[in-house]
Design an enzyme around this catalytic site. Structure first.
Site: not given
Ligand code: SAH
Length: 342
Positions: A90, A103, A110, A114, A117, A157-158, A189, A212-214, A288, A329
């Protein structure tokens, strides 16, 4: 078959030279490739003989639009591209006041796992090639007629798990003969692969690194991001500080707000403490919802933001674009996969 679209102009020049072709041919071909031709026959200023030779040795693999969704709300366009081998990825075109951003994806699927995701649910199928990454930008531009000024590597992907390809991609889009997009207009990212962050720092690129710390604590982060289990937040933050010291570039931290998981006041306080020692920017992302996941969006985004700001941290909340078209995503690829499998 040779993948000439993944070559830089210098590499293409050398490759053609080995085959007895002069340097200006490389420039001509490169220009055609970046105009988005789908076959060598379209390269009308090359001799027929050279075109035939290219056809025999090189593959052009432009993607096909498998699905396209246009948001009625804000003009966001989501593309599902079918690659030459039938796999899909995508891209999303977002229109902002300051220009159009695309994007893009860097892998088919991937392997990072996570929990929130959609892109990782079925694992990784394969890495993309540099050409397949460039083509997402190029064909988004051609299909939509919108000129792209910014690129974010935040699709499927990463990026740091496909390091060499991503570096090649950056060189290609940055090149004046290529897409000529400045590094400062590119964001990469990562889920936080520390060794690769250190490696990236050595290139001293002017791009924006998003991490992406979260979650600021290992218990939570390891639960929602398996990649944290072998690394830990402290080691990640150390490598982020080194990144800033080496590049002088402020890191942007992404934080998807998940109900009851990472949205408590103590986590805002700990996050603020973790970010000390280097300039930082926190981007709070309203989660999301992914059908397969029990995780729900937090109702404390504003409170969390205020708490961080109270600690002197710069915080933005990501505006949601394309809410009516699954523009996030890996959800479109996921849907297409599900409908194919019945
Ligand atoms: N692999 C990379 C880039 C892809 S995702 C990474 O992990 O950063 C891009 C961003 O969207 C990342 O911060 C990821 O954690 C976030 N993301 C993934 N799924 C999501 C969701 N369901 N809601 C909000 N953010 C999400």
């Amino acid at each position: 078959m040779e993948d000439i679209k993944s070559m830089t102009l210098e590499e293409l020049t050398a490759w053609l030279k080995e085959r007895g072709e002069p340097a200006f041919r490389a420039k001509q071909i490169f220009r055609w490739l970046y105009r988005g031709v789908r076959s060598f026959d379209e390269m009308t200023d090359l001799s027929k003989a050279l075109r035939e030779k290219l056809k025999e040795t090189c593959a052009l693999t432009p993607p096909q639009v498998a699905r396209k969704q246009v948001s009625a709300q804000d003009g966001t366009i989501k593309y599902l591209w079918e690659l030459a081998d039938g796999n899909c990825v995508e891209s999303v075109l977002m229109r902002y006041q300051h220009g159009n951003t695309v994007c893009i994806s860097c892998q088919v699927g991937c392997r990072m796992g996570c929990a929130f995701c959609a892109s990782t649910l079925a694992g990784k199928v394969r890495d993309l090639t540099p050409a397949e990454m460039v083509d997402q930008v190029l064909f988004t531009q051609l299909d939509s007629g919108a000129e792209v000024s910014n690129i974010v590597l935040m699709g499927i992907g990463e990026p740091l798990d496909n390091f060499d390809t991503v570096m090649k991609f950056l060189a290609l889009v940055n090149s004046p003969e290529g897409l000529n997009i400045g590094m400062r207009h590119i964001s990469l990212s990562t889920c936080g692969l520390v060794e690769q962050i250190d490696k990236l720092a050595q290139y001293r690129l002017q791009l924006t690194l998003s991490v992406s710390l979260h979650a600021p604590d290992d218990e939570t982060r390891s639960k929602i991001m398996p990649v944290n289990r072998g690394i830990g937040v402290e080691r990640l933050m150390e490598s982020c500080r080194r990144y800033f010291q080496t590049t002088g570039r402020r890191i942007s931290y992404e934080y998807a707000m998940i109900d009851g998981v990472n949205d408590a006041d103590w986590q805002a306080d700990l996050l603020a403490r973790r970010l000390r020692g280097a300039p930082a920017h926190v981007n709070l992302i309203p989660l999301n919802e992914v059908e397969e996941s029990p995780l729900r969006p937090s109702r404390r985004v504003a409170a969390f933001q205020r708490r961080l700001e109270g600690h002197g941290i710069t915080v933005t909340v990501r505006r949601k674009l394309g809410g009516d078209i699954d523009a996030s995503c890996g959800q479109l690829r996921r849907k297409a996969m599900k409908s194919e499998n019945g």
